[in-house]
Design an enzyme around this catalytic site. Structure first.
Site, PDB file in Angstrom:
ATOM      1  N   THR A  29     -58.110 -20.296 -19.075  1.00 45.29           N
ATOM      2  CA  THR A  29     -57.087 -19.138 -19.117  1.00 45.29           C
ATOM      3  C   THR A  29     -56.510 -18.780 -20.424  1.00 45.29           C
ATOM      4  O   THR A  29     -56.575 -19.563 -21.453  1.00 45.29           O
ATOM      5  CB  THR A  29     -55.774 -19.799 -18.486  1.00 45.29           C
ATOM      6  OG1 THR A  29     -54.805 -18.845 -18.663  1.00 45.29           O
ATOM      7  CG2 THR A  29     -55.408 -21.100 -18.903  1.00 45.29           C
ATOM      8  N   ASP A  30     -56.086 -17.583 -20.492  1.00 47.62           N
ATOM      9  CA  ASP A  30     -55.602 -16.876 -21.941  1.00 47.62           C
ATOM     10  C   ASP A  30     -54.180 -17.598 -22.018  1.00 47.62           C
ATOM     11  O   ASP A  30     -53.548 -17.719 -23.204  1.00 47.62           O
ATOM     12  CB  ASP A  30     -55.139 -15.472 -21.658  1.00 47.62           C
ATOM     13  CG  ASP A  30     -54.612 -15.099 -20.644  1.00 47.62           C
ATOM     14  OD1 ASP A  30     -53.909 -15.841 -19.961  1.00 47.62           O
ATOM     15  OD2 ASP A  30     -54.299 -13.938 -20.672  1.00 47.62           O
ATOM     16  N   GLU A  31     -53.450 -18.348 -20.929  1.00 50.78           N
ATOM     17  CA  GLU A  31     -52.176 -18.872 -21.486  1.00 50.78           C
ATOM     18  C   GLU A  31     -52.328 -20.055 -22.407  1.00 50.78           C
ATOM     19  O   GLU A  31     -51.396 -20.410 -23.096  1.00 50.78           O
ATOM     20  CB  GLU A  31     -51.628 -19.399 -19.987  1.00 50.78           C
ATOM     21  CG  GLU A  31     -51.477 -18.363 -18.970  1.00 50.78           C
ATOM     22  CD  GLU A  31     -50.462 -18.744 -17.826  1.00 50.78           C
ATOM     23  OE1 GLU A  31     -49.456 -19.525 -18.068  1.00 50.78           O
ATOM     24  OE2 GLU A  31     -50.641 -18.145 -16.927  1.00 50.78           O
ATOM     25  N   TYR A  54     -48.572 -26.191 -17.263  1.00 43.66           N
ATOM     26  CA  TYR A  54     -49.753 -25.735 -16.945  1.00 43.66           C
ATOM     27  C   TYR A  54     -50.687 -25.388 -18.078  1.00 43.66           C
ATOM     28  O   TYR A  54     -52.028 -25.907 -18.019  1.00 43.66           O
ATOM     29  CB  TYR A  54     -49.934 -24.490 -16.015  1.00 43.66           C
ATOM     30  CG  TYR A  54     -50.832 -23.775 -15.622  1.00 43.66           C
ATOM     31  CD1 TYR A  54     -52.045 -24.189 -15.059  1.00 43.66           C
ATOM     32  CD2 TYR A  54     -50.796 -22.520 -16.267  1.00 43.66           C
ATOM     33  CE1 TYR A  54     -53.198 -23.486 -15.241  1.00 43.66           C
ATOM     34  CE2 TYR A  54     -52.221 -21.669 -15.984  1.00 43.66           C
ATOM     35  CZ  TYR A  54     -53.266 -22.075 -15.792  1.00 43.66           C
ATOM     36  OH  TYR A  54     -54.630 -21.602 -15.457  1.00 43.66           O
ATOM     37  N   LYS A  77     -54.301 -26.966 -19.339  1.00 40.97           N
ATOM     38  CA  LYS A  77     -55.646 -26.381 -19.532  1.00 40.97           C
ATOM     39  C   LYS A  77     -56.176 -26.521 -20.974  1.00 40.97           C
ATOM     40  O   LYS A  77     -57.216 -26.448 -21.360  1.00 40.97           O
ATOM     41  CB  LYS A  77     -55.357 -24.931 -18.908  1.00 40.97           C
ATOM     42  CG  LYS A  77     -55.372 -24.796 -17.657  1.00 40.97           C
ATOM     43  CD  LYS A  77     -56.450 -25.368 -16.772  1.00 40.97           C
ATOM     44  CE  LYS A  77     -57.575 -24.260 -16.952  1.00 40.97           C
ATOM     45  NZ  LYS A  77     -58.796 -24.721 -16.038  1.00 40.97           N
ATOM     46  N   TYR A 116     -38.421 -12.164 -12.374  1.00 45.09           N
ATOM     47  CA  TYR A 116     -37.970 -12.981 -13.456  1.00 45.09           C
ATOM     48  C   TYR A 116     -37.237 -12.101 -14.547  1.00 45.09           C
ATOM     49  O   TYR A 116     -37.825 -11.234 -15.135  1.00 45.09           O
ATOM     50  CB  TYR A 116     -39.228 -14.003 -14.159  1.00 45.09           C
ATOM     51  CG  TYR A 116     -39.227 -15.164 -13.251  1.00 45.09           C
ATOM     52  CD1 TYR A 116     -38.346 -16.149 -12.870  1.00 45.09           C
ATOM     53  CD2 TYR A 116     -40.585 -15.632 -13.041  1.00 45.09           C
ATOM     54  CE1 TYR A 116     -38.730 -17.134 -12.254  1.00 45.09           C
ATOM     55  CE2 TYR A 116     -40.963 -16.727 -12.058  1.00 45.09           C
ATOM     56  CZ  TYR A 116     -39.952 -17.574 -11.873  1.00 45.09           C
ATOM     57  OH  TYR A 116     -40.286 -18.545 -10.932  1.00 45.09           O
TER      58      TYR A 116
END
Length: 325
Positions: A127-129, A153, A157, A210
């Site tokens: 993921t880019d996160e 999370y 990753k 949010y």
């Protein structure tokens, strides 16, 4: 069979699309799907593939080291495409441990089994996160961006990415990593952002957003992502990382507006659903902006998104309206 491939997370959102692609496109490959069938999985999407001669399903939890090793010993996979993961950020905040167990230790179990029994490529889908977040005017993430994960999370990753690279460096296995932006499309679990919006509108419930809704995400259609995985798996350079983005940066609020307007235009709701928007307390550690620079995969492998965002957003809405009936 030319290749004997294991696809982990085959009954999840992205995995279900990738599995269908490989089983149908590569009749000379034997495709094994693995999934533990958690709440976020759905076997229905791949049930029709069971009549295919080049497909086999295994219900195994990648946290179970003994079962993973035994499976590799029995099936002698040539290659692995690894998508199995806990992926919902909110859940990682509530229970970080299961994210470490699945995303880190589960990946290690696969890597050890692969190192012992496989000779092909280990493609790790990430993921880019892992890169953290960006300010509004910052340049997009590229493959040289330093890791700076914000949530449990993304930390899990990031750790799995590092282990995959370490196994390449230490043991010489053929690995490749893809880091993608936010995916959307059919088959996604209802807890995710776009399905949540659609479901709330259909049920005339408040749409939770949010903070102020100004967080920005880059949206990648799942079939474009599948095409990228297919391309990188077959043509990517050993040991390399490729970022995969959709070139569709939107604030969360703008995305909600687009979904509301499409659903009104299609007659899926009688009243203006924008009035259902409800701003709630911001998520802890909420990243402001993600953006992907896909120049490397564009230039080296001639991949780029082929679907128009509004077209596939509209078709995705159609799919969920039918699915949620």
């Amino acid at each position: 069979m030319i290749k004997n491939i294991l696809i982990t997370g085959e009954s999840g959102f992205i995995g279900s699309h990738l599995l269908r692609c490989f089983v149908n496109k590569y009749s000379d490959y034997m495709i094994h799907g693995l999934d533990s069938l958690t709440y976020a999985s759905n076997r229905i999407f791949n049930k029709e593939l069971e009549i295919k001669n080049n497909y086999k399903f295994h219900q195994i939890d990648i946290r179970n080291r003994e079962e993973v090793i035994k499976l590799f010993e029995s099936e002698k996979y040539t290659d692995v495409i690894h998508l199995a993961a806990e992926s919902h950020v909110d859940n990682s905040i509530e229970n970080p441990l299961i994210f470490a167990e699945t995303n880190v230790l589960g990946t290690l179990n696969l890597l050890d089994a692969f190192r012992k029994y496989s000779t092909g490529r280990f493609h790790h889908v990430s993921t880019d996160e892992v890169y953290g977040d960006l300010e509004i005017n910052d340049s997009a993430f590229d493959e040289t961006t330093s890791y700076n994960p914000s949530s449990p999370y993304s930390a899990s990753k990031a750790a799995s990415d590092h282990f995959v690279r370490a196994y390449h460096r230490t043991y010489g296995i053929d690995i490749i990593i893809t880091n993608c932006s936010n995916n959307f499309g059919p088959h996604q679990h209802q807890e995710k952002f776009i399905p949540t919006i659609i479901k709330c509108i259909l049920e005339s419930r408040n749409i939770p957003i949010y903070g102020k809704g100004d967080n920005i995400r880059d949206w990648l259609y799942v079939q474009d992502h599948v095409d990228a995985i297919d391309k990188v798996f077959h043509e990517g350079n050993r040991g390399e990382t490729y970022n995969v983005g959709g070139n569709n940066e939107l604030t969360n609020l703008d995305l909600v507006y687009k979904i509301c307007d499409i659903m009104v235009d299609k007659g899926y709701c009688l009243d203006n659903p924008r009035k259902l928007i409800s701003f709630i307390k911001d998520r802890e550690g909420h990243d402001l902006r993600y953006a992907i620079n896909s120049h490397k995969i564009n230039s080296e492998l001639d991949w780029e998104p082929r679907f128009k965002f509004l077209d596939v957003l509209s078709s995705t809405i159609d799919w969920y309206v039918d699915y949620l009936k």
